[in-house]
Write an enzyme that holds these catalytic residues in place. Sequence first.
Site, short mmCIF file in Angstrom:
data_model
loop_
_atom_site.label_atom_id
_atom_site.label_comp_id
_atom_site.label_asym_id
_atom_site.label_seq_id
_atom_site.Cartn_x
_atom_site.Cartn_y
_atom_site.Cartn_z
N ARG A 266 -3.28 -27.85 -6.64
CA ARG A 266 -2.70 -26.84 -7.54
C ARG A 266 -3.79 -26.07 -8.27
NH1 ARG A 266 -1.25 -28.35 -11.99
NH2 ARG A 266 -0.26 -30.31 -11.40
N LYS B 106 1.15 -5.71 0.68
CA LYS B 106 1.20 -4.38 1.28
C LYS B 106 -0.02 -4.20 2.20
CE LYS B 106 4.71 -4.38 -1.41
NZ LYS B 106 4.68 -3.96 -2.79
N TYR C 125 6.47 0.58 -10.45
CA TYR C 125 7.21 -0.49 -9.78
C TYR C 125 8.26 -1.07 -10.74
CZ TYR C 125 8.00 -4.41 -6.65
OH TYR C 125 8.56 -5.32 -5.80
N ASP D 143 -2.21 -1.28 -11.88
CA ASP D 143 -1.59 -1.77 -10.65
C ASP D 143 -2.11 -0.86 -9.53
OD1 ASP D 143 0.05 -2.22 -8.41
OD2 ASP D 143 1.79 -2.73 -9.63
C1 LIG Z 1 5.25 -4.55 -3.98
C2 LIG Z 1 4.68 -4.18 -5.28
C3 LIG Z 1 4.57 -5.11 -6.33
C4 LIG Z 1 5.10 -6.52 -6.19
O1 LIG Z 1 4.42 -7.25 -5.21
P1 LIG Z 1 5.08 -8.47 -4.40
O2 LIG Z 1 3.96 -8.95 -3.56
O3 LIG Z 1 6.25 -7.92 -3.63
O4 LIG Z 1 5.53 -9.47 -5.42
C5 LIG Z 1 3.99 -4.70 -7.51
N1 LIG Z 1 3.54 -3.44 -7.69
C6 LIG Z 1 3.63 -2.52 -6.72
C7 LIG Z 1 3.11 -1.14 -6.96
C8 LIG Z 1 4.20 -2.85 -5.50
O5 LIG Z 1 4.30 -1.92 -4.54
#
Ligand SMILES: *Cc1c(COP(=O)(O)O)cnc(C)c1O
Length: 354
Positions: A43, A184, A95, A159
């Site tokens: 962990r 992504k 998001y 982000d």
């Molecule tokens: C997809 C996404 C998230 C969340 O990520 P996950 O891996 O699906 O939890 C956060 N911010 C943005 C801009 C995203 O496109």
Amino acid sequence: MAEAWGDGTRVVHSVPAAAGQPFLPGPVFAAPYHLGGDDTYGRAHNPTWRALEDALGGLEGGETVLFPSGMAAITTFLRVVLSPGDTVVLPSDGYFLVRTFVAELPVSVVEVPTAGPYPSFDGVRLVLLETPANPGLDVCDITAVCEAAHAAGALVAVDNTTATPLGQQPLRLGADVVLCSDTKAVAGHSDVLLGHVSTSDTDLAARVRAARTLNGAVPGPFEAWLAHRGLGTLDLRLSRQAANAAALYDVLKTHPAVSGLRWPGAVEDPAHAVAVRQMRRFGGVLTFELADADAVARFLGRSRLIAASTSFGGLHTSVDRRAQWGDPVPEGLVRLSAGCEDTADLVRDVLGAL
Ligand SMILES: *Cc1c(COP(=O)(O)O)cnc(C)c1O
């Protein structure tokens, strides 16, 4: 990692060569380790995480902590830095799950569109930016916001999911923290969820890492290894995706069925001037509007190559009608994520489907 190397070299050589070792060492599966070394329990410690954290950290220019999803990275970071009564500035066009999470915290929220104008940051604890924002693809000047926020004593997190660490490096533009969903383009093959937090503040990184160990929401070693395998082709994939996005932009901008076309990589895009100053390269995500939800359904029905899918940055070109998820956008607005198909095939398919 050598600063002077190009993106392709850096992602291919993200694991230092070691005699007798694989190019990318396989995933290490361990709950407890034999005691006596640095690693004690799965962990808290895992060498497969560390290899990817080092690779991503080298690109971001900061210490990196890996999480099992983008949301796990973002929410853990928010819990570490925010206290009851704090004020947080969030993108109103970012998001949506981040806004949903923060709405349930005992903090005050100020929502600002990514393109601004930004209010005074007096009394603000954290400014969270998302640039390019998703799905609208607006952009803000990271350095300018950081200067104003830092002057008021606020922390700035970006982000950076849409840009990826090759497309934009917010820590080098003045941000304190980078948040990223590696689900992504970074992992890039639509088969793994993962995320990371990067910061040049080693004390903050230690607190985020400790919170991960305490919460127990930790990445699987196999997922970390898959994402690292994907990272090796990020430069190649982004190049093809951006070439496809540019070709699609060219045919869509004059198409009578299409309105509100956005791609910050295009010279005529309203976000281009700011984007080109702070982004190193552009990716494959475009946004545009068709007449309504039915028009999107007909478009998808006629296309042979485009998948209806609510993610982006993968090998496959995909389209997501964002209003179906509750984004405050028109019914016919779609985010198109250009994949790695041949450009001519993709352009022909999109024009045929329209
Ligand atoms: C997809 C996404 C998230 C969340 O990520 P996950 O891996 O699906 O939890 C956060 N911010 C943005 C801009 C995203 O496109």
